[in-house]
Design a protein around this motif. Structure first.
Motif, PDB file in Angstrom:
ATOM      1  N   PRO A  60      -1.287  -4.881  -0.319  1.00  0.00           N
ATOM      2  CA  PRO A  60      -0.259  -3.838  -0.499  1.00  0.00           C
ATOM      3  C   PRO A  60       0.232  -3.244   0.820  1.00  0.00           C
ATOM      4  O   PRO A  60       1.427  -2.996   0.986  1.00  0.00           O
ATOM      5  CB  PRO A  60      -0.964  -2.781  -1.357  1.00  0.00           C
ATOM      6  CG  PRO A  60      -2.048  -3.532  -2.058  1.00  0.00           C
ATOM      7  CD  PRO A  60      -2.496  -4.587  -1.081  1.00  0.00           C
ATOM      8  N   LEU A  61      -0.677  -3.064   1.774  1.00  0.00           N
ATOM      9  CA  LEU A  61      -0.276  -2.523   3.076  1.00  0.00           C
ATOM     10  C   LEU A  61       0.635  -3.509   3.811  1.00  0.00           C
ATOM     11  O   LEU A  61       1.637  -3.108   4.408  1.00  0.00           O
ATOM     12  CB  LEU A  61      -1.503  -2.189   3.918  1.00  0.00           C
ATOM     13  CG  LEU A  61      -1.225  -1.550   5.270  1.00  0.00           C
ATOM     14  CD1 LEU A  61      -0.439  -0.257   5.115  1.00  0.00           C
ATOM     15  CD2 LEU A  61      -2.531  -1.296   6.006  1.00  0.00           C
ATOM     16  N   ALA A  62       0.299  -4.792   3.758  1.00  0.00           N
ATOM     17  CA  ALA A  62       1.134  -5.808   4.409  1.00  0.00           C
ATOM     18  C   ALA A  62       2.513  -5.856   3.764  1.00  0.00           C
ATOM     19  O   ALA A  62       3.532  -5.927   4.464  1.00  0.00           O
ATOM     20  CB  ALA A  62       0.457  -7.173   4.322  1.00  0.00           C
ATOM     21  N   LEU A  63       2.557  -5.779   2.432  1.00  0.00           N
ATOM     22  CA  LEU A  63       3.851  -5.771   1.742  1.00  0.00           C
ATOM     23  C   LEU A  63       4.644  -4.511   2.096  1.00  0.00           C
ATOM     24  O   LEU A  63       5.867  -4.577   2.294  1.00  0.00           O
ATOM     25  CB  LEU A  63       3.644  -5.881   0.235  1.00  0.00           C
ATOM     26  CG  LEU A  63       3.158  -7.244  -0.259  1.00  0.00           C
ATOM     27  CD1 LEU A  63       2.661  -7.150  -1.697  1.00  0.00           C
ATOM     28  CD2 LEU A  63       4.253  -8.289  -0.133  1.00  0.00           C
ATOM     29  N   ALA A  64       3.957  -3.385   2.201  1.00  0.00           N
ATOM     30  CA  ALA A  64       4.632  -2.138   2.593  1.00  0.00           C
ATOM     31  C   ALA A  64       5.229  -2.263   3.991  1.00  0.00           C
ATOM     32  O   ALA A  64       6.370  -1.850   4.236  1.00  0.00           O
ATOM     33  CB  ALA A  64       3.652  -0.968   2.532  1.00  0.00           C
ATOM     34  N   ARG A  65       4.467  -2.850   4.910  1.00  0.00           N
ATOM     35  CA  ARG A  65       4.986  -3.055   6.275  1.00  0.00           C
ATOM     36  C   ARG A  65       6.214  -3.953   6.270  1.00  0.00           C
ATOM     37  O   ARG A  65       7.181  -3.709   7.009  1.00  0.00           O
ATOM     38  CB  ARG A  65       3.899  -3.655   7.164  1.00  0.00           C
ATOM     39  CG  ARG A  65       2.810  -2.673   7.553  1.00  0.00           C
ATOM     40  CD  ARG A  65       1.782  -3.284   8.471  1.00  0.00           C
ATOM     41  NE  ARG A  65       2.381  -3.765   9.707  1.00  0.00           N
ATOM     42  CZ  ARG A  65       1.844  -4.716  10.468  1.00  0.00           C
ATOM     43  NH1 ARG A  65       0.685  -5.274  10.129  1.00  0.00           N
ATOM     44  NH2 ARG A  65       2.434  -5.093  11.579  1.00  0.00           N
ATOM     45  N   ALA A  66       6.179  -5.001   5.456  1.00  0.00           N
ATOM     46  CA  ALA A  66       7.330  -5.914   5.375  1.00  0.00           C
ATOM     47  C   ALA A  66       8.562  -5.171   4.864  1.00  0.00           C
ATOM     48  O   ALA A  66       9.667  -5.362   5.381  1.00  0.00           O
ATOM     49  CB  ALA A  66       6.995  -7.096   4.472  1.00  0.00           C
ATOM     50  N   HIS A  67       8.357  -4.308   3.874  1.00  0.00           N
ATOM     51  CA  HIS A  67       9.486  -3.512   3.366  1.00  0.00           C
ATOM     52  C   HIS A  67       9.977  -2.530   4.424  1.00  0.00           C
ATOM     53  O   HIS A  67      11.200  -2.340   4.585  1.00  0.00           O
ATOM     54  CB  HIS A  67       9.080  -2.773   2.090  1.00  0.00           C
ATOM     55  CG  HIS A  67       9.027  -3.631   0.877  1.00  0.00           C
ATOM     56  ND1 HIS A  67      10.142  -4.235   0.337  1.00  0.00           N
ATOM     57  CD2 HIS A  67       7.984  -3.998   0.088  1.00  0.00           C
ATOM     58  CE1 HIS A  67       9.787  -4.926  -0.748  1.00  0.00           C
ATOM     59  NE2 HIS A  67       8.484  -4.805  -0.910  1.00  0.00           N
ATOM     60  N   MET A  68       9.054  -1.915   5.156  1.00  0.00           N
ATOM     61  CA  MET A  68       9.446  -0.966   6.197  1.00  0.00           C
ATOM     62  C   MET A  68      10.304  -1.641   7.269  1.00  0.00           C
ATOM     63  O   MET A  68      11.282  -1.066   7.740  1.00  0.00           O
ATOM     64  CB  MET A  68       8.204  -0.338   6.851  1.00  0.00           C
ATOM     65  CG  MET A  68       7.440   0.608   5.958  1.00  0.00           C
ATOM     66  SD  MET A  68       8.288   2.156   5.660  1.00  0.00           S
ATOM     67  CE  MET A  68       8.173   2.906   7.269  1.00  0.00           C
ATOM     68  N   LEU A  69       9.920  -2.852   7.648  1.00  0.00           N
ATOM     69  CA  LEU A  69      10.698  -3.578   8.657  1.00  0.00           C
ATOM     70  C   LEU A  69      12.128  -3.835   8.197  1.00  0.00           C
ATOM     71  O   LEU A  69      13.021  -4.001   9.027  1.00  0.00           O
ATOM     72  CB  LEU A  69      10.015  -4.910   9.004  1.00  0.00           C
ATOM     73  CG  LEU A  69       8.755  -4.789   9.851  1.00  0.00           C
ATOM     74  CD1 LEU A  69       8.020  -6.135   9.910  1.00  0.00           C
ATOM     75  CD2 LEU A  69       9.097  -4.306  11.253  1.00  0.00           C
TER      76      LEU A  69
END
Length: 142
Positions: A110-119
């Motif tokens: 979930p954190l990795a997916l959140a980072r991808a969305h943030m980018l």
């Protein structure tokens, strides 16, 4: 004049012999069946490149791994994580979501997916991923 014709004839037969030899060698080598490194070997190489801070080479190795095994959740997870490190949110999101669909379970997903969305400046989706992570951590262990 006849000596000139004799000189050319051996040259032509030599060329023919070389071409036949090369063709035969190519056919034999083509049938060896060596497919090169396995998907797992490409993944191991990619991990070494990540450790030595060479994400471009890691991406190449992971793409090679996926050519060998397109269903490798581990290769997709590592490729998505590598894309995160180089700041390519769209590519990271694609690979991370595919890794999850293929069954990759990682507490950092979930954190990795959140980072991808943030980018990609997709803040609500990033927040949703963080909420999912929080919900998952507050559930009792089974």
């Amino acid at each position: 004049m006849t000596s000139t014709k004799r000189e050319r004839k051996p040259a032509r037969s030599s060329i023919s012999a070389v071409l036949i030899l090369l063709t035969g060698t190519a056919v034999m080598l083509g049938g060896c069946g060596d497919d090169g490194p396995s998907a797992e070997e490409h993944i191991a190489r990619a991990q070494q490149f990540v450790a030595s801070d060479d994400p471009a080479s890691a991406v190449i190795e992971l793409k090679n791994a996926l050519q060998k095994d397109a269903q490798s959740a581990e290769a997709r997870w590592l490729l998505g994580s590598t894309y995160l490190e180089v700041g390519d949110g769209a590519a990271a999101l694609k690979e991370l979501e595919q890794a999850r669909r293929l069954g990759k379970r990682d507490p950092d997903m979930p954190l990795a997916l959140a980072r991808a969305h943030m980018l990609q400046r997709e803040y609500q989706q990033a927040l949703d991923q963080l909420v999912e992570m929080e919900d998952a951590s507050s559930r009792p262990a089974v």
